[in-house]
Design an enzyme around this catalytic site. Structure first.
Site, PDB file in Angstrom:
ATOM      1  N   TYR A  76       0.746  -1.335   0.019  1.00 51.88           N
ATOM      2  CA  TYR A  76      -0.177  -0.008   0.046  1.00 51.88           C
ATOM      3  C   TYR A  76       0.734   1.277  -0.151  1.00 51.88           C
ATOM      4  CZ  TYR A  76      -3.507   3.372   1.485  1.00 51.88           C
ATOM      5  OH  TYR A  76      -4.231   4.444   1.757  1.00 51.88           O
ATOM      6  N   LYS A 115       1.389   4.204  -3.084  1.00 50.92           N
ATOM      7  CA  LYS A 115       1.149   5.611  -2.844  1.00 50.92           C
ATOM      8  C   LYS A 115       2.446   6.379  -2.959  1.00 50.92           C
ATOM      9  CE  LYS A 115      -3.202   5.239  -1.209  1.00 50.92           C
ATOM     10  NZ  LYS A 115      -4.146   6.035  -2.317  1.00 50.92           N
TER      11      LYS A 115
HETATM   12  N1  LIG Z   1      -9.374   5.242   4.583  1.00 52.03           N
HETATM   13  C1  LIG Z   1      -8.322   5.602   5.144  1.00 52.03           C
HETATM   14  O1  LIG Z   1      -8.204   5.547   6.554  1.00 52.03           O
HETATM   15  C2  LIG Z   1      -7.149   6.192   4.471  1.00 52.03           C
HETATM   16  C3  LIG Z   1      -6.066   6.658   5.154  1.00 52.03           C
HETATM   17  C4  LIG Z   1      -5.237   7.325   4.359  1.00 52.03           C
HETATM   18  C5  LIG Z   1      -5.183   7.674   2.953  1.00 52.03           C
HETATM   19  N2  LIG Z   1      -6.355   7.150   2.385  1.00 52.03           N
HETATM   20  C6  LIG Z   1      -6.626   7.257   1.023  1.00 52.03           C
HETATM   21  O2  LIG Z   1      -7.529   8.588   0.762  1.00 52.03           O
HETATM   22  C7  LIG Z   1      -8.078   8.285  -0.387  1.00 52.03           C
HETATM   23  C8  LIG Z   1      -9.639   8.927  -0.264  1.00 52.03           C
HETATM   24  O3  LIG Z   1      -9.941   7.957   0.617  1.00 52.03           O
HETATM   25  P1  LIG Z   1     -11.472   8.034   0.874  1.00 52.03           P
HETATM   26  O4  LIG Z   1     -11.799   6.958   1.965  1.00 52.03           O
HETATM   27  O5  LIG Z   1     -12.256   9.211   0.747  1.00 52.03           O
HETATM   28  O6  LIG Z   1     -11.856   6.793  -0.366  1.00 52.03           O
HETATM   29  P2  LIG Z   1     -13.355   5.985  -0.620  1.00 52.03           P
HETATM   30  O7  LIG Z   1     -14.276   6.968   0.102  1.00 52.03           O
HETATM   31  O8  LIG Z   1     -13.254   4.595  -0.785  1.00 52.03           O
HETATM   32  O9  LIG Z   1     -13.630   6.745  -2.216  1.00 52.03           O
HETATM   33  C9  LIG Z   1     -13.020   6.624  -3.240  1.00 52.03           C
HETATM   34  C10 LIG Z   1     -13.172   7.125  -4.484  1.00 52.03           C
HETATM   35  O10 LIG Z   1     -12.534   6.356  -5.587  1.00 52.03           O
HETATM   36  C11 LIG Z   1     -13.558   6.037  -6.527  1.00 52.03           C
HETATM   37  N3  LIG Z   1     -13.189   4.854  -7.151  1.00 52.03           N
HETATM   38  C12 LIG Z   1     -13.074   3.716  -6.596  1.00 52.03           C
HETATM   39  N4  LIG Z   1     -12.863   2.629  -7.294  1.00 52.03           N
HETATM   40  C13 LIG Z   1     -12.817   3.119  -8.509  1.00 52.03           C
HETATM   41  C14 LIG Z   1     -12.827   2.653  -9.811  1.00 52.03           C
HETATM   42  N5  LIG Z   1     -12.670   1.233 -10.174  1.00 52.03           N
HETATM   43  N6  LIG Z   1     -13.007   3.509 -11.062  1.00 52.03           N
HETATM   44  C15 LIG Z   1     -13.428   4.629 -10.719  1.00 52.03           C
HETATM   45  N7  LIG Z   1     -13.553   5.249  -9.532  1.00 52.03           N
HETATM   46  C16 LIG Z   1     -13.356   4.469  -8.365  1.00 52.03           C
HETATM   47  C17 LIG Z   1     -14.912   5.998  -5.643  1.00 52.03           C
HETATM   48  O11 LIG Z   1     -16.038   5.990  -6.887  1.00 52.03           O
HETATM   49  P3  LIG Z   1     -17.353   5.065  -6.494  1.00 52.03           P
HETATM   50  O12 LIG Z   1     -17.973   5.908  -5.779  1.00 52.03           O
HETATM   51  O13 LIG Z   1     -17.783   4.961  -7.928  1.00 52.03           O
HETATM   52  O14 LIG Z   1     -16.713   3.958  -6.170  1.00 52.03           O
HETATM   53  C18 LIG Z   1     -14.616   7.156  -4.809  1.00 52.03           C
HETATM   54  O15 LIG Z   1     -15.238   8.382  -5.398  1.00 52.03           O
HETATM   55  C19 LIG Z   1      -7.737   7.079  -1.158  1.00 52.03           C
HETATM   56  O16 LIG Z   1      -6.561   7.272  -1.978  1.00 52.03           O
HETATM   57  C20 LIG Z   1      -7.272   6.365   0.080  1.00 52.03           C
HETATM   58  O17 LIG Z   1      -6.287   5.212  -0.330  1.00 52.03           O
HETATM   59  C21 LIG Z   1      -7.296   6.341   2.959  1.00 52.03           C
END
Ligand SMILES: NC(=O)c1ccc[n+]([C@@H]2O[C@H](COP(=O)([O-])OP(=O)(O)OC[C@H]3O[C@@H](n4cnc5c(N)ncnc54)[C@H](OP(=O)(O)O)[C@@H]3O)[C@@H](O)[C@H]2O)c1
Length: 218
Positions: A121, A125
């Site tokens: 992961y 990134k």
């Molecule tokens: N979760 C954590 O605690 C955490 C911590 C640090 C960093 N991050 C990073 O922060 C970023 C944002 O996180 P988040 O929690 O806001 O993400 P999220 O809620 O899972 O949203 C992800 C977005 O990406 C889109 N997406 C996912 N798969 C896709 C695909 N195959 N084709 C097109 N669009 C797709 C989704 O669209 P759909 O609605 O169409 O699925 C959604 O708009 C991510 O890169 C994540 O890795 C997360």
């Protein structure tokens, strides 16, 4: 100004979209998505397939891109599929926007992003950050949250437990390891896009806790 947002249906992306639409400094928002978004007079939301992005669309030209795209290993099903969403799509968006002259790119990355990490992961990134740095943006910002807090449509058991634990332990934890509210991350992303500074910048997790989220220069 005109913003190009990708990932607007996600937890952080929804906050970025809300803030951008309410912000008088932002005149227009383009948000390509694979799911429909509610209509808004400032918003153009073309439906796209990220495997076949429309190369010729004129909306790739913007003042700044904010990318909050991402998936999970569970949803993706394989490392290759995860990498496609978390690396290849954000990079494809960067290429198309940059080719149209977009000067600024702001990425929702993650704490620990490191192209030489032994953890997949963190490596993905880090590789994305590295590859974006080669695209020639005038202003490039990596916002690197730790665990993100907020109301998610999807149920993620492990993450929910972690969020609860971090909330309870917050007073004992160094700022770097505290929960980062999605709204706070969104504010940092938007500010970096609306008030871009030349060069490459990182916003670390300790600056995404409550207030004060200005970028550190690299
Ligand atoms: N979760 C954590 O605690 C955490 C911590 C640090 C960093 N991050 C990073 O922060 C970023 C944002 O996180 P988040 O929690 O806001 O993400 P999220 O809620 O899972 O949203 C992800 C977005 O990406 C889109 N997406 C996912 N798969 C896709 C695909 N195959 N084709 C097109 N669009 C797709 C989704 O669209 P759909 O609605 O169409 O699925 C959604 O708009 C991510 O890169 C994540 O890795 C997360």
């Amino acid at each position: 100004m005109k913003l190009l947002l990708v990932g607007t249906t996600g937890l952080v992306g929804r906050h970025v979209l809300d803030l951008a639409l309410a912000d008088p400094r932002v005149g227009a928002v383009v948000a390509p998505t694979r799911r429909a978004l509610p209509e808004h007079p400032k918003l153009l939301a073309p439906r796209v397939d990220f495997d076949r992005l429309p190369q010729g669309a004129d909306w790739w030209q913007a003042d700044a891109v904010i990318c909050t795209l991402g998936t999970t290993m569970r949803a993706a099903g394989s490392q290759a599929a995860f990498r496609r969403v978390d690396h290849d799509y954000p990079l494809a968006v960067a290429r198309l926007a940059r080719e149209r002259g977009t000067p600024t790119y702001v990425l929702n990355s993650a704490i620990g992003a490191d192209a030489s990490s032994r953890f997949f992961y963190n490596r993905v990134k880090g590789e994305l950050e590295q590859d974006l740095a080669g695209k020639g943006f005038e202003s490039l910002t990596f916002v690197r949250p730790g665990v993100i807090g907020g109301n998610r449509d999807e149920f993620r058991l492990g993450e929910r437990g972690l969020v609860l634990g971090l909330k309870l332990a917050a007073p004992l934890l160094p700022r770097r390891w505290r929960l980062n509210p999605a709204r706070q991350i969104a504010r940092a992303l938007l500010e970096a896009a609306v008030r871009p500074e030349p060069g490459v910048h990182v916003v670390t997790s300790d600056r995404l806790v409550e207030v004060g989220c200005g970028p550190h220069s690299l």
